[in-house]
Design a protein around this motif. Structure first.
Motif, mmCIF file in Angstrom:
data_model
loop_
_atom_site.group_PDB
_atom_site.id
_atom_site.type_symbol
_atom_site.label_atom_id
_atom_site.label_comp_id
_atom_site.label_asym_id
_atom_site.label_seq_id
_atom_site.Cartn_x
_atom_site.Cartn_y
_atom_site.Cartn_z
ATOM 1 N N SER A 153 -3.281 -10.203 37.943
ATOM 2 C CA SER A 153 -3.581 -10.407 39.362
ATOM 3 C C SER A 153 -4.717 -9.502 39.821
ATOM 4 N N LEU A 154 -4.747 -8.265 39.321
ATOM 5 C CA LEU A 154 -5.809 -7.329 39.705
ATOM 6 C C LEU A 154 -7.134 -7.711 39.056
ATOM 7 N N ILE A 155 -7.090 -8.155 37.805
ATOM 8 C CA ILE A 155 -8.311 -8.626 37.139
ATOM 9 C C ILE A 155 -8.892 -9.811 37.899
ATOM 10 N N ARG A 156 -8.033 -10.760 38.260
ATOM 11 C CA ARG A 156 -8.496 -11.944 38.996
ATOM 12 C C ARG A 156 -9.083 -11.556 40.345
ATOM 13 N N PHE A 157 -8.447 -10.629 41.043
ATOM 14 C CA PHE A 157 -8.961 -10.176 42.332
ATOM 15 C C PHE A 157 -10.357 -9.582 42.186
ATOM 16 N N CYS A 158 -10.543 -8.704 41.204
ATOM 17 C CA CYS A 158 -11.843 -8.055 41.021
ATOM 18 C C CYS A 158 -12.929 -9.067 40.650
ATOM 19 N N LEU A 159 -12.604 -10.020 39.790
ATOM 20 C CA LEU A 159 -13.570 -11.059 39.445
ATOM 21 C C LEU A 159 -13.952 -11.872 40.682
ATOM 22 N N ALA A 160 -12.976 -12.132 41.538
ATOM 23 C CA ALA A 160 -13.240 -12.903 42.752
ATOM 24 C C ALA A 160 -14.166 -12.152 43.714
ATOM 25 N N GLN A 161 -14.244 -10.833 43.565
ATOM 26 C CA GLN A 161 -15.178 -10.039 44.384
ATOM 27 C C GLN A 161 -16.561 -9.972 43.753
ATOM 28 N N GLY A 162 -16.767 -10.694 42.649
ATOM 29 C CA GLY A 162 -18.057 -10.697 41.980
ATOM 30 C C GLY A 162 -18.283 -9.514 41.072
ATOM 31 N N LEU A 163 -17.205 -8.917 40.572
ATOM 32 C CA LEU A 163 -17.324 -7.735 39.727
ATOM 33 C C LEU A 163 -16.984 -8.048 38.274
ATOM 34 N N ASN A 164 -17.697 -7.403 37.351
ATOM 35 C CA ASN A 164 -17.203 -7.332 35.984
ATOM 36 C C ASN A 164 -15.920 -6.499 36.002
ATOM 37 N N VAL A 165 -15.083 -6.689 34.993
ATOM 38 C CA VAL A 165 -13.853 -5.902 34.903
ATOM 39 C C VAL A 165 -13.751 -5.279 33.518
ATOM 40 N N VAL A 166 -13.489 -3.979 33.489
ATOM 41 C CA VAL A 166 -13.194 -3.265 32.250
ATOM 42 C C VAL A 166 -11.783 -2.703 32.370
ATOM 43 N N ALA A 167 -10.956 -2.991 31.379
ATOM 44 C CA ALA A 167 -9.595 -2.469 31.363
ATOM 45 C C ALA A 167 -9.257 -2.047 29.942
ATOM 46 N N PHE A 168 -8.348 -1.087 29.823
ATOM 47 C CA PHE A 168 -8.000 -0.589 28.489
ATOM 48 C C PHE A 168 -6.537 -0.178 28.479
ATOM 49 N N ASP A 169 -5.952 -0.161 27.293
ATOM 50 C CA ASP A 169 -4.584 0.307 27.134
ATOM 51 C C ASP A 169 -4.590 1.804 26.889
ATOM 52 N N LEU A 170 -3.813 2.544 27.658
ATOM 53 C CA LEU A 170 -3.706 3.986 27.470
ATOM 54 C C LEU A 170 -3.120 4.309 26.096
ATOM 55 N N PRO A 171 -3.346 5.510 25.588
ATOM 56 C CA PRO A 171 -2.704 5.902 24.322
ATOM 57 C C PRO A 171 -1.189 5.703 24.402
ATOM 58 N N GLY A 172 -0.641 5.152 23.315
ATOM 59 C CA GLY A 172 0.795 4.929 23.279
ATOM 60 C C GLY A 172 1.254 3.704 24.049
ATOM 61 N N HIS A 173 0.317 2.877 24.497
ATOM 62 C CA HIS A 173 0.647 1.691 25.285
ATOM 63 C C HIS A 173 -0.102 0.467 24.744
ATOM 64 N N GLY A 174 0.482 -0.690 24.953
ATOM 65 C CA GLY A 174 -0.186 -1.934 24.619
ATOM 66 C C GLY A 174 -0.672 -1.990 23.190
ATOM 67 N N LEU A 175 -1.968 -2.260 23.024
ATOM 68 C CA LEU A 175 -2.578 -2.410 21.703
ATOM 69 C C LEU A 175 -3.217 -1.112 21.207
ATOM 70 N N SER A 176 -3.181 -0.060 22.014
ATOM 71 C CA SER A 176 -3.782 1.209 21.606
ATOM 72 C C SER A 176 -2.835 1.993 20.696
ATOM 73 N N SER A 177 -3.414 2.930 19.942
ATOM 74 C CA SER A 177 -2.626 3.718 18.997
ATOM 75 C C SER A 177 -1.850 4.816 19.711
#
Length: 315
Positions: free
Chosen positions: A88-112
């Motif tokens: 939802s936040l990614i979609r909101f930022c794109l709707a404002q005409g912005l590129n979006v960069v997001a990452f998984d913190l250490p120990g979370h998601g796809l990060s080591s």
């Protein structure tokens, strides 16, 4: 769902910030489908990703490029979270005409890293600052920063640690959503941690309701393969050291935007807002009546209120 975390990671290349090639791979495609990370209708022309070596970590970074971007949004997720559930936040930022960069913190998601664990909150600071450097080098300014919960704490740490002034801040706007200073029940919780840390490394997680979106709550508790199922005692120890550190830092003239729900049962929001008011006396605050902790995944009605406010701030 036939993808696995290791399968997706195996398809991620070394992060190439200059590449505008979309990701391929069957595991990757299934991962994106699971979390709805397809935003063609919101203006994302290219969705790229890769692994970035930072200190001792391998950090999974994703970039959503808008075809006519007027700036870049940098997103920082909360504890237990990963960028996959921030659609939802990614979609909101794109709707404002912005590129979006997001990452998984250490120990979370796809990060080591050990799941949902960290030795010091300054490890988060190092990861964030190095991702920000790449954003400034390869993506268009201005940069807008968004942090939910622990992500808000990481942004607060970055700003106060460096004593950034409005003239030196790398951000056009800074939006903190239910930012963490201390969690609810912290006084008793830290005592329990002192005892528990002598005997265990982790405690089974309770999936307490933190949103009015029942489908989101069901998904993270029952279906999401990237959700940690244990609270790391080591992470709590890092938080115990970070709270007095952040509270001792000098105040800032920066304008920081804060969205906070008045039904938040995860963080001690009344105490936290007192700290934030002292650290950022020029802050702008939007209280959300009935809003719980996971504001990025609140009910559609509350999300509409949250994003309408943030749109006003960004404009």
């Amino acid at each position: 769902m036939s993808w696995t975390r290791n399968g997706v990671i195996s398809e991620l290349p070394v992060m190439d910030w200059s590449s505008q090639q979309p990701m391929a791979g069957s595991q990757w495609q299934q991962y994106c489908a699971t979390y709805g990370l397809e935003f063609a209708e919101a203006g994302a022309a290219v969705h790229s990703a890769g692994m970035m070596a930072i200190d001792t970590h391998q950090i999974a970074v994703q970039v959503f490029r808008h075809p006519s971007a007027t700036g870049t949004a940098l997103l920082v997720h909360g504890y237990y979270d990963h960028l996959g559930i921030y659609g939802s936040l990614i979609r909101f930022c794109l709707a404002q005409g912005l590129n979006v960069v997001a990452f998984d913190l250490p120990g979370h998601g796809l990060s080591s890293g050990e799941r949902a664990s960290i030795g010091s909150f300054q490890e988060y600071d190092s990861v964030f600052s190095q991702v920000l450097q790449k954003v400034q080098e390869f993506l268009p300014a201005p940069v807008y920063a968004f942090g939910q919960s622990t992500g808000g704490a990481i942004l607060m740490n970055y700003l106060l640690k460096r004593q950034l002034t409005p003239a030196l801040s790398p951000f056009r706007e800074i939006c903190l959503m239910a930012p963490l200073v201390r969690p609810k029940g912290w006084r008793s919780g830290r005592m329990v941690h002192t005892i528990a840390s002598l005997f265990v490394r982790r405690i089974k997680r309770k999936f307490n309701p933190n949103s009015a979106d029942s489908e989101f709550l069901r998904f993270i508790a029952q279906t999401d393969p990237l959700q940690p199922h244990y609270l790391s005692v080591r992470w709590v120890g890092a938080l115990k050291k970070w709270i007095p550190y952040i509270e001792a830092l000098p105040a800032s003239e920066l304008v920081v935007n804060i969205v906070q729900g008045d039904a938040d049962q995860t963080v001690d929001w009344r105490y936290n807002l007192g700290v934030l008011q002292a650290k950022f006396p020029n802050l702008r605050l939007k209280m959300i009546a009935g809003g719980q902790h996971h504001l990025v995944n609140e009910s559609p009605a509350l999300q509409a209120e949250i994003y309408a406010t943030m749109k006003e701030w960004l404009n």
